[in-house]
Enzyme design. Structure first.
Site, mmCIF file in Angstrom:
data_model
loop_
_atom_site.group_PDB
_atom_site.id
_atom_site.type_symbol
_atom_site.label_atom_id
_atom_site.label_comp_id
_atom_site.label_asym_id
_atom_site.label_seq_id
_atom_site.Cartn_x
_atom_site.Cartn_y
_atom_site.Cartn_z
ATOM 1 N N HIS A 147 -10.083 -2.949 -1.566
ATOM 2 C CA HIS A 147 -10.028 -1.726 -0.758
ATOM 3 C C HIS A 147 -10.002 -2.041 0.732
ATOM 4 O O HIS A 147 -9.280 -1.407 1.510
ATOM 5 C CB HIS A 147 -11.216 -0.824 -1.095
ATOM 6 C CG HIS A 147 -11.309 0.385 -0.226
ATOM 7 N ND1 HIS A 147 -10.229 1.213 -0.013
ATOM 8 C CD2 HIS A 147 -12.329 0.908 0.500
ATOM 9 C CE1 HIS A 147 -10.583 2.194 0.794
ATOM 10 N NE2 HIS A 147 -11.847 2.029 1.123
ATOM 11 N N CYS A 175 -6.491 4.324 -3.399
ATOM 12 C CA CYS A 175 -6.509 2.891 -3.087
ATOM 13 C C CYS A 175 -7.677 2.142 -3.721
ATOM 14 O O CYS A 175 -7.494 1.177 -4.469
ATOM 15 C CB CYS A 175 -6.563 2.681 -1.576
ATOM 16 S SG CYS A 175 -5.291 3.520 -0.631
ATOM 17 N N ASP A 233 -0.444 -0.003 -5.270
ATOM 18 C CA ASP A 233 -1.670 0.536 -5.864
ATOM 19 C C ASP A 233 -1.490 1.924 -6.463
ATOM 20 O O ASP A 233 -2.304 2.365 -7.272
ATOM 21 C CB ASP A 233 -2.825 0.533 -4.853
ATOM 22 C CG ASP A 233 -2.440 1.019 -3.464
ATOM 23 O OD1 ASP A 233 -1.291 1.457 -3.275
ATOM 24 O OD2 ASP A 233 -3.297 0.949 -2.563
ATOM 25 N N HIS A 234 -0.433 2.640 -6.103
ATOM 26 C CA HIS A 234 -0.123 3.966 -6.656
ATOM 27 C C HIS A 234 1.155 4.455 -6.010
ATOM 28 O O HIS A 234 1.730 3.794 -5.136
ATOM 29 C CB HIS A 234 -1.248 4.976 -6.395
ATOM 30 C CG HIS A 234 -1.878 4.817 -5.051
ATOM 31 N ND1 HIS A 234 -1.186 5.025 -3.880
ATOM 32 C CD2 HIS A 234 -3.116 4.425 -4.682
ATOM 33 C CE1 HIS A 234 -1.971 4.783 -2.855
ATOM 34 N NE2 HIS A 234 -3.149 4.390 -3.310
ATOM 35 N N ASP A 289 0.819 -1.210 0.000
ATOM 36 C CA ASP A 289 0.000 0.000 0.000
ATOM 37 C C ASP A 289 0.860 1.270 0.000
ATOM 38 O O ASP A 289 1.736 1.437 0.855
ATOM 39 C CB ASP A 289 -0.897 -0.004 1.239
ATOM 40 C CG ASP A 289 -2.179 0.778 1.054
ATOM 41 O OD1 ASP A 289 -2.273 1.537 0.075
ATOM 42 O OD2 ASP A 289 -3.084 0.625 1.878
ATOM 43 N N ASP A 290 0.609 2.163 -0.967
ATOM 44 C CA ASP A 290 1.244 3.495 -0.995
ATOM 45 C C ASP A 290 2.759 3.451 -1.183
ATOM 46 O O ASP A 290 3.469 4.357 -0.735
ATOM 47 C CB ASP A 290 0.937 4.273 0.288
ATOM 48 C CG ASP A 290 -0.463 4.849 0.322
ATOM 49 O OD1 ASP A 290 -1.314 4.385 -0.452
ATOM 50 O OD2 ASP A 290 -0.719 5.755 1.132
#
Length: 507
Positions: free
Chosen positions: A139, A79, A325-326, A39-40
């Site tokens: 999510h 997300c 995710d990004h 994540d992130d």
């Protein structure tokens, strides 16, 4: 006569058993899949940008095992919609899932695009795989019944101290009575031990799976929660990064002077720390220190997974994919967040390793995280899924095919898109206003060249790649902690956006 009959019967039974054994062996010979989401996570890790001498030896190790994509981009810089896109293989502009959507509401009869979609883990399950998953994958965690074995997910992003260390979570939204929610953003050393972190516990669960014997090939998914905020990990990870050694990313205070109004509205994040605040308060390096500490913690947990796989019977027949995710901005473009269509928000790590893939290879061409679904199917020898909207990356990894004409699309809300091709980024907002960057000469995207006649033909070429479909906001998809998207959904849909009290409260 009877002897002849029983002889024929025995031959038939033996033949059936042999065929059955061959079928079982065929199923077992299929490659396993280890699917890791982080994540992130931005590209600061050592095998890609190596920012501020970050210590991520296990990401280096994974890079040596397979292929690293240094210019991979997310479907959406948020997300929920990014993960929904990766798991469905469909663009946000196709589904209308532009915001946070409950896992069980992604596939519904009233969404024409998703009502009969097969999620990525389901596709493997339907093709004879034993499916398992734990942590943040969709999510929240995953739709009900997604996995044969599910470890679930610890709700939220804790553990949390009794009192926040620095950031109250409201920022300037206090003047708006907190109407846009409260972010989990904060930074500091907590808790005392790795064993108290949900990511550590999730890895323990994965390690238990590697000690089991499976008659079927497996699809095993692991979702790390860090380095998502709050930037809390034990002190030992902070100790890796003395403040005096911390670098800060390039920043210009007047950077946004040439950004169209919609772009400025999208970048209005009242709960997040601004870069100017971080500079004036002396917290900038401390925020970056905390982020790097969280990434090194995840790297350590990744190492535990790689060690366990190496020492298991599945080492030689397992495909690994690791993705984020990004990206995440650490002061670039004025804030600390993802939430934008610029490079620092959309670009994130992507790795593949396993049978029939080269080792230690780097690909610098732009690709899409949306390609994960079709790529895994091809690597596993499964039939392609016609609903996938992105291309497999297998031939690119194996034979360098498609390097010159590849591109990546990121969507943020309805009809706001970015297109990345080699060396250039084009952004078009819903009102037709534009940004264009020559990344070769302007890697920080400080100069908007959208009105430069020199780039007219290139801009037109990139504009032609934009999605032709821009679906209405899905009724169950919401993004109510950002003023612009509250207005966009309400303007474009009959039903107003639903209230969300705390950012991440449902994660």
């Amino acid at each position: 006569m009877k002897t002849r009959y029983f002889l024929l019967l025995g031959i038939c039974m033996l033949s059936c058993r042999t065929d059955e054994k061959k079928q079982v062996q065929k199923e077992v010979d299929k490659p396993n899949v280890l699917f890791i989401a982080v994540d992130d996570l931005n590209n600061m890790i050592s095998p890609i940008a190596n920012f501020s001498n970050i210590q991520t030896p296990n990401f280096d190790r994974l890079a040596a095992m397979g292929v690293t994509f240094t210019d991979a981009h997310c479907p959406a810089p948020l997300c929920g919609p990014s993960r929904s896109a990766i798991m469905t293989g469909l663009r946000p502009s196709t589904t209308g899932i532009y915001g946070m959507t409950p896992d069980n509401k992604i596939r519904r009869d009233d969404n024409e695009a998703t009502k009969d979609i097969i999620f990525l883990p389901e596709y493997f399950k339907k093709n004879g795989y034993h499916s398992m998953g734990i942590g943040k994958l969709f999510h929240n965690y995953a739709p009900d019944g997604m996995f044969d074995e599910g470890g679930g997910r610890v709700k939220g992003f804790g553990p949390f101290p009794e009192k926040r260390f620095v950031w109250d979570g409201f920022g300037t939204s206090k003047s708006r009575k907190g109407q846009y929610g409260r972010t989990n953003t904060d930074w500091g050393a907590f808790p005392e031990s790795d064993t108290l972190m949900p990511d550590h516990q999730a890895v323990n669960w994965v390690l238990e799976r590697f000690n089991k014997n499976y008659k079927q090939p497996f699809f095993l998914a692991l979702g790390f929660q860090r380095p998502h905020v709050p930037l809390y990990v034990p002190q030992k990870w902070f100790d890796l990064y003395p403040l005096e050694s911390i670098q800060t990313p390039p920043y210009q205070s007047d950077d946004l002077n040439d950004i169209p109004p919609v772009g400025l509205k999208i970048n209005d994040l009242p709960m997040m720390p601004s870069t100017e605040w971080a500079i004036n308060s002396g917290e900038w390096k401390k925020i970056i220190q905390a982020y790097l500490a969280c990434v090194s913690f995840v790297d350590y947990e990744l190492g535990r997974v790689l060690d366990a796989l190496k020492n298991s019977p599945y080492a030689k027949n397992t495909i690994i994919v690791l993705w984020s995710d990004h990206g995440y901005r650490l002061g670039e473009k004025g804030t600390f967040a993802k939430h934008a269509l610029w490079e620092s928000a959309t670009k994130a790590p992507l790795f593949f390793a396993g049978p029939n893939l080269p080792k230690g290879k780097k690909i610098d061409a732009p690709v899409e995280m949306l390609s994960i679904y079709p790529t895994l199917l091809e690597l596993s020898g499964l039939q392609a899924y016609a609903r996938n909207e992105a291309k497999s990356l297998v031939r690119m990894m194996q034979k360098n095919e498609g390097l010159k004409d590849t591109y990546a699309i990121t969507t943020y809300g309805k009809n706001n898109h970015a297109v990345k091709v080699d060396g250039y980024r084009y952004i078009q907002y819903e009102d037709g206003t534009e940004e264009f960057y020559d990344n070769a000469s302007d890697p920080n995207e400080w100069i908007n060249e959208a009105n430069n006649f020199k780039f007219k033909s290139k801009i037109e070429a990139l504009k032609a790649l934009l999605p032709k479909t821009n679906a209405t906001w899905d009724a169950e998809s919401n993004y109510t902690f950002q003023p612009y998207f509250v207005e966009q959904k309400t303007r474009g849909n009959v039903n107003a956006a639903k209230a969300v009290k705390v950012i991440g409260a449902e994660r």
